[in-house]
Each structure stands twice: as C-alpha cells, then as structure tokens.
Design a protein around this motif. Structure first.
Motif, mmCIF file in Angstrom:
data_model
loop_
_atom_site.group_PDB
_atom_site.id
_atom_site.type_symbol
_atom_site.label_atom_id
_atom_site.label_comp_id
_atom_site.label_asym_id
_atom_site.label_seq_id
_atom_site.Cartn_x
_atom_site.Cartn_y
_atom_site.Cartn_z
ATOM 1 N N SER A 70 0.846 -1.190 0.000
ATOM 2 C CA SER A 70 0.000 0.000 0.000
ATOM 3 C C SER A 70 0.886 1.246 0.000
ATOM 4 N N ARG B 191 -4.615 -10.784 -1.507
ATOM 5 C CA ARG B 191 -5.927 -11.319 -1.844
ATOM 6 C C ARG B 191 -5.719 -12.609 -2.621
ATOM 7 N N GLU C 205 -14.847 -5.926 8.441
ATOM 8 C CA GLU C 205 -14.919 -4.771 7.535
ATOM 9 C C GLU C 205 -13.626 -3.964 7.559
ATOM 10 N N THR D 296 -9.822 -3.690 2.145
ATOM 11 C CA THR D 296 -10.054 -2.521 1.302
ATOM 12 C C THR D 296 -10.119 -2.988 -0.141
ATOM 13 N N ASP D 297 -11.289 -2.856 -0.728
ATOM 14 C CA ASP D 297 -11.495 -3.280 -2.122
ATOM 15 C C ASP D 297 -11.049 -4.724 -2.362
ATOM 16 N N GLY D 298 -11.348 -5.594 -1.405
ATOM 17 C CA GLY D 298 -11.015 -7.010 -1.551
ATOM 18 C C GLY D 298 -9.605 -7.383 -1.145
ATOM 19 N N TRP D 299 -8.779 -6.395 -0.803
ATOM 20 C CA TRP D 299 -7.398 -6.653 -0.360
ATOM 21 C C TRP D 299 -7.360 -6.686 1.167
#
Length: 551
Positions: free
Chosen positions: A374, A382, A398, A402-405
């Motif tokens: 990141s 992922r 949750e 982040t966006d599937g990662w």
C-alpha cells in the motif's frame, strides 16, 4: 485453479493405497503405526459417534491436544460428519480456553495429550461432551461429561456415507494466537486450505520425488502446521511422524528421518546453541573450511539432528536473522524463509525453492494469492487462500479489507527482483520521547545475529532512547564478565548501523527465558510485546550508565 477439499484428497489416497502407513505415533519408546485404511475406518467410526450424540451439520467441535495421530483422525472425523473443527492450543491458559469454548459456540470437544489438564477442567461445563484420546496422560483427565475414544469406537459402526463438503464450506475456525487481546476466530474454508496446500506443494518441490516423510511437532492449532504439514499430507500424501516428549525429540526425529522439515526461528536458534555447545564456533569454522573434511563434519551434524535426509528446510512464524540462515547454509542446510498468517491459510510467500541470493527476503507469493504494498508500505494480499470473515465479528472483518485486499498489518519492502521483505508489524513501531518512530524487528534481528542470544525484544515507547531486553542462549559464555564483554561489543556493532534515534541505550540481560507458559510468548513462539514490556518496566534501572545490565 482446480482444488479438492482435504477430505476428498485423503479418501482418494485411502482408496489407492489402503495399506500404506500414514501416521506414526511414539508412546513410551515404541511406535504405533496407522495405515490409510485404519485411519479412514477409525475416522468414519468416530464421525458416526459424533452424529450419535446429536451433532448436526455445521456444529463446531473442538480439539485440544499436543500433536498426535489422533489429532489427525479426530479432524478427519469432524470433516466426515459435516462439522467444523475448532483447534485450541495445548498450552492455552484458562482464560483463552474459556473464551474459545464460548465464542465458537462449541458443541463437543476432543481432549488429547496435555502437560496440564487443570486450565481445561476449570472451564469445562456439564453440558459440553468430551471425548478423550487413547493416551496414558488421559488417566489424569476427569472430564465431567467424558467418553473415552475406545468406548465410542467400540459402540459405533463406520459412517457409510461421509459428508461431501464444497470448497466454499467452512472447514475450521482457526483462532489467532493473540499477541494482544482476545484471539480472533478466522473462518477458513475448504478452498482456503486446499489452495494454500496445493500452492505450497507447487513451489516447495517435494511433490513426487519418492517417499516423503515429515515430523509434526509445531502446534496443529496454528495455521502453519495445519496448512504446511496436515494440509500437504492430504494433498500429496506424506507419511507423518509425531513426537512423544521433549526429551525424546531428537531420537524421534532421527527415527523419522524427515525429507521436509519446518521449524520456527527460536527452535533453529536452540539447535544452533546445542551444536555450538558440543563444538565451539572457532573449531567448527575451521573444520567446515576444509574441502573434504568440511562436508563430512556438516553431514555428521545433520545426521545427529536426524535431518540428513531433508530435501527442503523451512522457517516461518516470526522474523529470523540472515546470519542464522547463512550459518546453517554452511552446514548444508538451506533454510527457505516463508511468510503467512492465519487469515491467509498458512504459507503465502516464500524463498522456495531456496535461493541463497534471496536470503533476508520472504521470496515471492504462492500461485494462489496476489500481493502488493500500500502507500504506507503495508503488505496487502488477496486470493483463494485468503479468508473472508472473522467469526461473529463483522466490525473487524470490515476493517480488515479494502477493495477485496486484506490488510496484513506487516510493513514490507519489495526488492528489485520482486521479492518481499517484512520490516516489522506496523502496530509494533513506537515513538520515543524525542517524537521519533522506531521499528523494533530489524534491530532485534541484528541482535540475534549473535549466537550468544536466544531472544531479544526492543522497547522504548516514551523513553529517551530504546533499549534491548535479551535472553542468553545455551552457547553464551559462562561468566558474567565474559558475557558483559561480548554484549558490549555486540551493542557497539548494532548501534553503529542505526540512526541516532534508533540506537539502544543499553542491553538488559533477563534471568528467565520467555515462554508460552509464563505468558510472554504466544503458543507459536511470537513475542507478546505488551506483556514483556509491562513485566520488565519496573525492573529497569532509572538511569543506566552501563551498556549492559543484568536483571
């Protein structure tokens, strides 16, 4: 990529080679062997026993035991009955056991080999049925609602139609080892574990090069052993050997003569200390430098450890120093460092097949996952091996993605060759009184490059400078004066490589080693930093003018 659930892989092997030995269990000096057919029949019978007490598909069933043949058989029985396993560390305390029993909503529990049954007995309820494995230690277990393994097997017939789980079904709730706070229940599916096992087989290179043997001794409640030993055992298959006691560890490994051997940094350090106790470093270096004699000496050492047949060595679970890996390389032991998490079903990235040029890195990702850094240099991941939720914890689930990662929490670097390095845990960095951040793991690795030390923990939140807490190894000098000299030299050497705000004010030598039993290590031998810092804070000198102090 095509995967098969572990249960289906096992049943295929049992059909194809029913008489082949699968599990080897030592008990008091003799070995009990179990063929694939025997394991299958016991597992089918135990599965019927679980259904007979009223368990239904999806119910959670615990396993608390040191590694043993019946751990595998119990796990297979749980799968065959369409249930979900919940492993608990054999060294877990009363608080952790109680939390997992309640949080997982466990409906039954397998109890096996433990050093101390009291923490478990303190939290068992009348309502929770237990099944005690057939080992001598269980004579000291007096469960309230307990049946013996032998009784269940004698009273039931093998389950004729076993469950056929889909890849998306939950296979296990694997609780994290809990370096801070309560452990989290990671929901691991059949697909998660199968993809990690197959991915590991693909990169490790032990697939079909003759009979393969492993020793299962790292906790099966931890995802590394579950994925890399049990998972691969079903994928290939492997012949699995267990350890009777700590005292018989070396002789049990010598008996097994494994071809794939996995360990953690602390145990590699202990093995090194044992070698150096028998042969000082100066003499060892001289012998290894001699062309023919060096090879003979290296092979003798490997044979004495029971590791002369190993084709692939692995190390994971915690940071390891480059110097230690290079030290073993001189003994003909090429140890590939791997990385993974409970949330990624075990091994996700590794220096496998081993490449000496990649020492100091965790290599490249397995085929079943993708990784990236990141903007804050956090390792993100992922893929098929990555979990999708924490059990009964939507809030943390949750936050984790982040966006599937998935946010691993590890701070990383990427080399020019595309290999990943783990610099440390993002949440472990601390700020000194000067307002500067210090990342402890790289400094600890520098300290542990010296075989005098077995353990190291750098602390310093709010202090003028960080300090190093250290535990001496078995190969350390005997007198305090000699220890002081060696450690002062080590401190000077380490500080010369650090920026001014990172330099250690002094080293404090701790009297006792850190262990899971004293709550200073997790069951997987990771540092419990908060506990270590709290324990030693009151023992620190107010203002040390010495470079090395002793507790």
């Amino acid at each position: 990529m095509a995967y098969q659930p572990s249960l289906q892989r096992f049943l295929q092997h049992a059909r194809n080679q029913p008489e082949k030995i699968f599990l080897n269990q030592p008990i008091a000096g003799s070995w009990q062997q179990y063929s694939f057919n025997e394991v299958e029949q016991q597992a089918r019978t135990m599965a019927q026993g679980l259904l007979a007490i009223g368990l239904k598909k999806g119910d959670r069933v615990g396993i608390i035991s040191k590694n043993c043949a019946h751990w595998f058989i119990a796990d297979l029985a749980i799968m065959m009955a369409g249930l979900i396993s919940v492993p608990i560390y054999a060294t877990a305390g009363e608080k952790t056991i109680g939390y997992v029993l309640e949080h997982s909503e466990m409906k039954a529990l397998f109890v096996g080999r433990l050093d101390d049954y009291q923490p478990l007995l303190q939290v068992l309820s009348n309502e929770l049925p237990t099944i005690s494995m057939p080992y001598p230690e269980l004579q000291s277990f007096n469960g309230i609602n307990d049946q013996s393994w032998q009784t269940v097997i004698a009273e039931q017939q093998p389950l004729a139609a076993v469950a056929e789980p889909s890849l998306e079904d939950t296979m296990t709730l694997c609780y994290t080892s809990g370096t801070t706070g309560n452990p989290k229940g990671v929901v691991v599916t059949y697909k998660n574990l199968a993809s990690a096992a197959k991915g590991a087989v693909d990169i490790i290179g032990i697939a079909h090069t003759g009979p393969q043997r492993v020793v299962s001794y790292l906790p099966l409640a931890h995802i590394t052993e579950r994925g890399l030993i049990e998972g691969i055992a079903y994928e290939l298959p492997l012949e699995v050997f267990f350890i009777d006691t700590l005292d018989t560890f070396i002789s049990d490994v010598q008996h097994a003569r494994p071809t794939f051997f996995l360990s953690v940094p602390r145990l590699w350090v202990k093995f090194q200390a044992q070698i150096l106790k028998a042969m000082p470093q100066k003499k060892l270096s001289l012998l290894l430098s001699l062309p023919i004699l060096g090879n003979i000496v290296a092979k003798k050492i490997r044979t004495k450890l029971g590791l002369d047949q190993v084709q692939v060595f692995g190390c994971g679970s915690a940071p390891v120093s480059e110097e230690l890996l290079r030290w073993y390389q001189r003994l003909g032991m090429n140890i590939g460092e791997g990385w993974g998490m409970t949330e990624t079903s075990g091994l996700s990235c590794g220096n496998l097949p081993f490449d000496a040029n990649r020492i100091g890195t965790i290599g490249k990702p397995l085929p079943c996952v993708e990784m990236k850094l990141s903007g804050e240099q956090e390792i993100m991941i992922r893929g098929d091996a990555v979990f999708s939720e924490y059990y009964l914890d939507p809030e943390n689930t949750e936050k984790a993605f982040t966006d599937g990662w998935f946010h691993t929490g590890d701070k990383g670097e990427l080399t020019a060759d595309g290999d990943y390095k783990v610099v440390g845990r993002i949440k472990e960095q601390f700020k000194t009184a000067k307002g500067k951040y210090v990342v402890p793991v790289p400094i600890e690795r520098m300290l542990l490059s010296n075989s005098t030390l077995e353990q190291a923990c750098v602390i310093g939140s709010g202090m003028k400078q960080p300090i190093g807490l250290v535990v001496l190894s078995d190969s350390a000098p005997q007198t305090q004066a000699e220890q002081q000299t060696v450690l002062e030299d080590l401190l000077t050497q380490v500080n010369s490589q650090l920026e001014s705000h990172q330099r250690l004010d002094y080293l404090m030598v701790c009297q006792h080693s850190w262990k899971p039993e004293n709550e200073l290590l997790t069951p997987t031998l990771k540092l419990k930093r908060n506990e270590i810092e709290q324990y030693y804070m009151q023992k620190l000198p107010e203002d040390s003018r010495q470079k090395v102090v002793f507790e």
